[in-house]
Design an enzyme around this catalytic site. Structure first.
Site, PDB file in Angstrom:
ATOM      1  N   HIS A 132      -4.252  -1.454  -3.349  1.00 27.46           N
ATOM      2  CA  HIS A 132      -2.716  -1.853  -3.326  1.00 27.46           C
ATOM      3  C   HIS A 132      -2.279  -1.405  -4.689  1.00 27.46           C
ATOM      4  CE1 HIS A 132      -2.580  -3.204   0.973  1.00 27.46           C
ATOM      5  NE2 HIS A 132      -3.037  -2.297   0.577  1.00 27.46           N
TER       6      HIS A 132
ATOM      7  N   LYS B  39       1.383   4.144  -2.690  1.00 24.82           N
ATOM      8  CA  LYS B  39       1.439   5.809  -2.622  1.00 24.82           C
ATOM      9  C   LYS B  39       2.204   6.166  -3.343  1.00 24.82           C
ATOM     10  CE  LYS B  39      -1.406   7.170  -0.205  1.00 24.82           C
ATOM     11  NZ  LYS B  39      -3.045   7.879   0.584  1.00 24.82           N
TER      12      LYS B  39
ATOM     13  N   GLU C 214      -9.999   4.539  -4.173  1.00 27.20           N
ATOM     14  CA  GLU C 214      -9.392   4.467  -5.003  1.00 27.20           C
ATOM     15  C   GLU C 214      -9.276   3.108  -5.474  1.00 27.20           C
ATOM     16  OE1 GLU C 214      -5.677   4.935  -1.526  1.00 27.20           O
ATOM     17  OE2 GLU C 214      -7.979   3.517  -0.691  1.00 27.20           O
TER      18      GLU C 214
ATOM     19  N   GLU D  91     -14.446   1.471   1.898  1.00 28.64           N
ATOM     20  CA  GLU D  91     -14.549   2.196   2.547  1.00 28.64           C
ATOM     21  C   GLU D  91     -14.124   3.751   0.798  1.00 28.64           C
ATOM     22  OE1 GLU D  91     -12.251   3.839   6.171  1.00 28.64           O
ATOM     23  OE2 GLU D  91     -10.982   2.939   4.605  1.00 28.64           O
TER      24      GLU D  91
ATOM     25  N   TYR E 134       0.828  -0.945   0.096  1.00 27.50           N
ATOM     26  CA  TYR E 134      -0.072   0.273   0.355  1.00 27.50           C
ATOM     27  C   TYR E 134       0.594   1.427  -0.006  1.00 27.50           C
ATOM     28  CZ  TYR E 134      -3.660   3.117   0.553  1.00 27.50           C
ATOM     29  OH  TYR E 134      -4.247   4.614   1.135  1.00 27.50           O
TER      30      TYR E 134
ATOM     31  N   ASN F 172     -18.350  -4.757   2.792  1.00 27.07           N
ATOM     32  CA  ASN F 172     -17.210  -2.992   2.710  1.00 27.07           C
ATOM     33  C   ASN F 172     -16.796  -2.496   1.892  1.00 27.07           C
ATOM     34  OD1 ASN F 172     -15.204  -2.027   4.210  1.00 27.07           O
ATOM     35  ND2 ASN F 172     -15.728  -4.326   4.714  1.00 27.07           N
TER      36      ASN F 172
ATOM     37  N   ASP G 224      -8.557  -5.606  -0.405  1.00 28.01           N
ATOM     38  CA  ASP G 224      -7.517  -4.537  -0.879  1.00 28.01           C
ATOM     39  C   ASP G 224      -6.532  -4.634  -1.664  1.00 28.01           C
ATOM     40  OD1 ASP G 224      -9.230  -3.610   1.191  1.00 28.01           O
ATOM     41  OD2 ASP G 224      -7.313  -2.490   3.154  1.00 28.01           O
TER      42      ASP G 224
END
Length: 965
Positions: A470, A398, A547, A543, A394, A541, A466
């Site tokens: 990533h 970023k 992304e 969030e 991650y 879920n 995720d």
């Protein structure tokens, strides 16, 4: 910080923060408590699998973990023998069936299919239909929580577990067996039926309370439980027996029955029609029509009759689907956490959506201090540690994303040395990760059919969370490299590893068994899911929807840069679909999704059961609002389609935050710049000296973004192009068309407003300027003169052909812009309801029109209307086609009315935004036909104005676009 307690079946588990003592971003799933076991560490037999110049390992590094349960023990897919070895669809609405997160629950957590909710238990399948939301005491979350109305099974069933016996694009078939009985049930998104098969006993349905029987037809039973109506359908020749709360039917030699949730008791007969037409497969397909800038998506349900010959079924469409379909819908509706669902009778439907453009970067038109901007860029490139000590997927991603956004800025500034240094940093870091055999690197898990990066973070390894978040940063950074160095991105070089990461999160090749289909994307719900295991009472879920869109926009750019049309089109499908879903379900843009009792206008997280004004790690309003903005890139333009909602979003943020931006000010300024660039510029100018950039941002990029938008203005979402890498901006009377060309030859980009822009090879062009990208190897040419946009001919175009018509004063439609803006008055509805029926309508018409119908295209329009300070007014449009000029309209399309605001000023009423209310007849080719537009007031007590006759330079042009060439 602890996730919301009500979402967990066990006590809350702490999620570690992403970066101590810093403002932090979030992914959409909390990691489990720290795992100390090193499960299945790498062995001496581990092999490195080459992919071009890169590679991955077939075994994870020593000391690391793979998918585990909450106790730290390894888990394997919970499937029947016939599904063994198939790629398990993790990160889905039903994944707790296949991924046993909790050692004590071998069945499932709550499953939110909509309109049904489900939960597997020893005795079968719990069924519910929650229609009343609950809001938490702090007002931060709403839920339509699963509450059992019925349990479906077979008499005597007591299964030790539930396994998965099959799945399709939006259905799953859980399976129970206890040695004497078997039971299976096919369930899915949008399916108002449960399709059951049972052996070893009678079909049995157990109600949560004594049911009320409102219809008993022997093998067909209508009951009401908990205020909800259900139809129970046993085989012909059998009958249901009611004994208290237990309903049973001896199946004899048959093994099937079905149960439907009914919109009303009166619908039992209709649902009986399809009760034995079992859905046995579902499939989504998509097609990008570049010429008219649209995406067509077809949803198909395959049915098999258990008795009789009936085919087809009933399907409940989510809001983002029914707004975009021209297919006929019934009047039946359901309640769901995503707003009203509408029912389609048939075996499928098609949606058509406009494709909004993404840009690899904004053009160089800002009035910034170029020396200051260059210094900001060099500060990042020359930092002692440009990656800020990132080690995991991650934070490394970023950092790659942050540096990648600086490359085109350095190029625009003519700083080739800094540009090439940044490219070298990005390439070097990715090449390290793309070389298998250790950590950092990627390892393939053959049990779960997934590629995991090590060091992992936020449960990407132990929970398979995720991956799209990533890996999206890696794909975006690779797209920037490919823009300047195509050789590096070749499949035979490092591009093969980029595409492998993309496949892990979004495999679209049904023949590629290394990965499940579209792991992180739910094709029917239209959005991503972040949790690998879905181990929550509130379902799955997501969030940071932004992304997720960062991933799909990266696919568009990388596919475009490398000439991979299939990858580009996959990105277009994911990006376009999820952008529309986010607009409805995260931002409630039409104020038609969130319950009235929920006191927020945006959410940080969407759950299967509802949504929450929160994040996993903080209650800071700045981060709750910002988590669905980051990272800001040229792929963020979808956020600008509803500028009114951006303003409302930020107004709520300030109201909850003491009237100011505090956390993540740079992200919020950039978000603000999409709707009010002047205000964002003022905020930057006054705040530049006193803030710390969000970890994925830089002062250079924020400065560049805000100042360019201050010059460009705001996005015009009504205009599309015949390439996905284009956009149009409006600043007062000035329109700027921008497009990027990844090809090796110049090309003409055609915009739907009639403008043609010639874009040199490997360049971005606009009316205001252009710059040349470097060729392979990262070299660059000098800035070239501004390419002059070539408007399509107007005065010479015959009035009998064309697909774009402008509304003129006096009731004409014309293929030419008007000469001067005028106003037509739309009479008041007189306080009556004229929804769907023209009343004192203003009529605009053109005759003698010929054209060929475009496959997958749809009628669209932009009308600029104003009701002044009037309250409760709604203007409506009907478009009619007389295909041969015979005087009979073969196709009539009525659009939903547009509710104007009580503020003086033109508002855009668009066909794509409003959606069809009804349609009759069919379209065919136009042969000297007639097209008519009628505009009237559907509701309200006052007149409204319609802007007509405007020229291109004047802007706010009322226009009709027809689906013909």
């Amino acid at each position: 910080m602890k996730p919301p307690r009500q979402l967990h079946r066990a006590s809350p588990r702490t999620r570690s923060l992403r970066r101590p003592a810093a403002a932090i971003t979030a992914l959409a799933l909390a990691a489990a408590a720290a795992l100390t076991a090193t499960v299945g560490a790498g062995s001496a037999s581990a092999a490195t699998v080459p992919v071009g110049l890169g590679s991955y390992s077939d075994s994870r590094p020593a000391g690391t973990v793979g998918p585990t349960n909450s106790d730290g023990a390894p888990v394997t897919p919970k499937v029947t023998a016939r599904m063994a070895g198939k790629a398990a669809p993790t990160n889905d609405w039903w994944s707790s069936l296949i991924y046993q997160r909790y050692a004590g629950n071998p069945y499932s957590e709550n499953l939110y299919a909509h309109p049904f909710t489900f939960k597997a238990a020893a005795g079968g399948l719990e069924v519910g239909y929650p229609t009343t939301p609950t809001v938490t005491s702090d007002g931060r979350q709403y839920d339509f929580t699963h509450t059992r109305d019925l349990t479906l099974g077979v008499a005597g069933l007591n299964s030790p577990d539930t396994k998965v016996d099959g799945w399709s694009d939006w259905t799953v078939t859980p399976y129970w067996a206890d040695g004497a009985h078997t039971f299976s049930a096919t369930i899915g998104h949008g399916l108002p039926y449960v399709y059951a098969h049972a052996t070893g006993g009678a079909a049995q349905v157990t109600a949560a309370g004594t049911p009320t029987v409102f219809s008993n037809q022997g093998n067909v039973l209508g009951i009401t439980v908990g205020g909800h109506n259900y139809g129970l359908f046993a085989p012909t020749g059998t009958s249901w027996t009611v004994n208290g709360s237990t309903l049973s039917a001896a199946l004899g030699a048959k093994d099937y029955y079905s149960v439907a949730v009914l919109p009303s008791q009166a619908d039992l007969a209709l649902f009986r029609t399809y009760a034995y037409s079992f859905v046995t497969d579902t499939k989504v397909t998509w097609s990008y029509q570049a010429a008219n800038g649209t995406l067509s998506t077809t949803y198909t349900a395959t049915t098999t009759p258990q008795e009789g010959s009936q085919t087809g079924t009933l399907l409940a469409l989510y809001r983002h689907q029914w707004l975009a379909t021209g297919d006929a819908l019934t009047s039946l509706t359901y309640t769901s956490p995503r707003g009203q669902m509408k029912v389609r009778q048939g075996s499928g439907f098609t949606t058509v959506q406009s494709v909004g453009g993404v840009l690899p970067s904004l053009p160089d038109v800002g009035s910034y201090d170029r020396a200051a901007l260059a210094a900001y860029v060099r500060d990042q490139a020359n930092a002692s540690d440009p990656f800020l000590a990132a080690t995991d997927t991650y934070w490394t991603g970023k950092a790659l994303g942050r540096l990648a956004q600086l490359v085109p800025i350095a190029d625009q500034l003519g700083d080739a040395a800094t540009r090439d240094k940044l490219l070298g940093l990005i390439k070097g870091k990715m090449q390290t990760w793309f070389t298998g055999g250790g950590s950092p690197g990627f390892a393939y898990d053959s049990t779960w059919k997934t590629l995991i990066g090590y060091p992992a973070s936020y449960g990407t390894d132990a929970e398979l969370n995720d991956h799209h978040f990533h890996y999206g940063y890696f794909v975006q950074a690779a797209a920037t490299v490919a823009r300047y160095d195509s050789a590096w991105a070749a499949d035979s070089a490092w591009g093969g590893m980029v595409k492998l990461l993309a496949k892990d999160a979004a495999n679209s090749d049904r023949t590629d068994t290394r990965f499940p289909l579209l792991r992180n994307f739910d094709p029917y719900a239209g959005q991503g899911w972040a949790s690998g295991h879905e181990g929550f009472a509130a379902g799955n879920n997501e969030e940071s929807s932004s992304e997720s869109l960062n991933f799909s926009s990266g696919l568009i750019l990388y596919g475009s840069a490398t000439g991979d049309g299939a990858l580009r089109d996959l990105g277009i499908y994911l990006y376009t679909t999820e952008a529309n879903a986010v607009e409805q379900y995260w931002f409630d843009a039409d104020h038609a999704v969130f319950p009235a009792s929920f006191g927020h206008h945006t959410v940080g997280m969407v759950w299967g059961s509802g949504a929450a004004y929160s994040t996993w790690w903080t209650a800071s309003p700045g981060m709750i609002h910002g988590i669905n903005v980051l990272p800001v890139t040229g792929g963020s333009l979808y956020l600008a389609r509803r500028q009114d909602e951006i303003k409302a979003n930020l107004a709520e943020l300030k109201a909850n935050n003491g009237g100011a931006f505090t956390d993540w000010r740079d992200l919020l300024w950039e978000f603000q710049a999409l709707a009010d660039p002047a205000a964002a510029k003022a905020n930057w100018d006054s705040g530049i000296g006193g803030y710390t950039p969000e970890e994925g941002e830089s002062k250079a990029h924020t400065y560049h973004w805000i100042y360019n938008l201050a010059s460009l203005g705001t996005l015009d979402p009504a205009v599309t192009a015949d390439t996905p890498t284009a956009a149009v901006f409006v600043n007062g009377a000035t329109r700027t068309h921008v497009a990027h060309n990844y090809g090796t030859a110049a090309r003409a980009v055609h915009f739907s407003d009639g403008t043609t822009l010639t874009v040199p090879a490997r360049s971005t062009a606009s009316e205001r300027g252009s710059f040349q990208d470097g060729g392979s190897g990262g070299t660059t040419g000098s800035p070239s003169p501004t390419p002059t946009p070539t408007p399509s001919p107007t005065s010479t175009v015959p009035a009998t052909t064309g697909n774009t018509f402008y509304l003129q004063a006096g009731g004409a439609l014309s293929t030419a812009y008007g000469a001067a803006a005028a106003v037509d008055t739309i009479p008041s509805a007189g306080g009556a309801n004229h929804d769907g029926t023209p009343y004192q309508a203003k009529v605009y018409e053109i005759r003698n029109v010929s054209g060929t119908l475009r496959s997958g295209a749809a009628t669209d329009f932009d009308l600029y209307v104003d009701a002044g300070t009037g309250v409760g007014l709604g203007q409506q449009v009907r478009v009619s086609y007389d295909l041969t000029g015979s005087g009979t309209f073969s196709r009539v399309e009525t659009f939903r009315y547009f509710a104007t605001d009580p503020v003086t000023g033109w508002e855009r009423y668009s066909g794509a935004g409003a959606g069809l209310l009804s349609a009759t007849g069919t379209l065919g080719n136009l042969d000297h036909g007639t097209i008519r537009v009628e505009v009237w007031s559907a509701i309200g007590n006052g007149p409204a104005q319609l802007r007509v006759g405007a020229s291109q330079a004047q802007g706010s042009v009322s226009v009709l676009r027809i689906p013909f060439n």
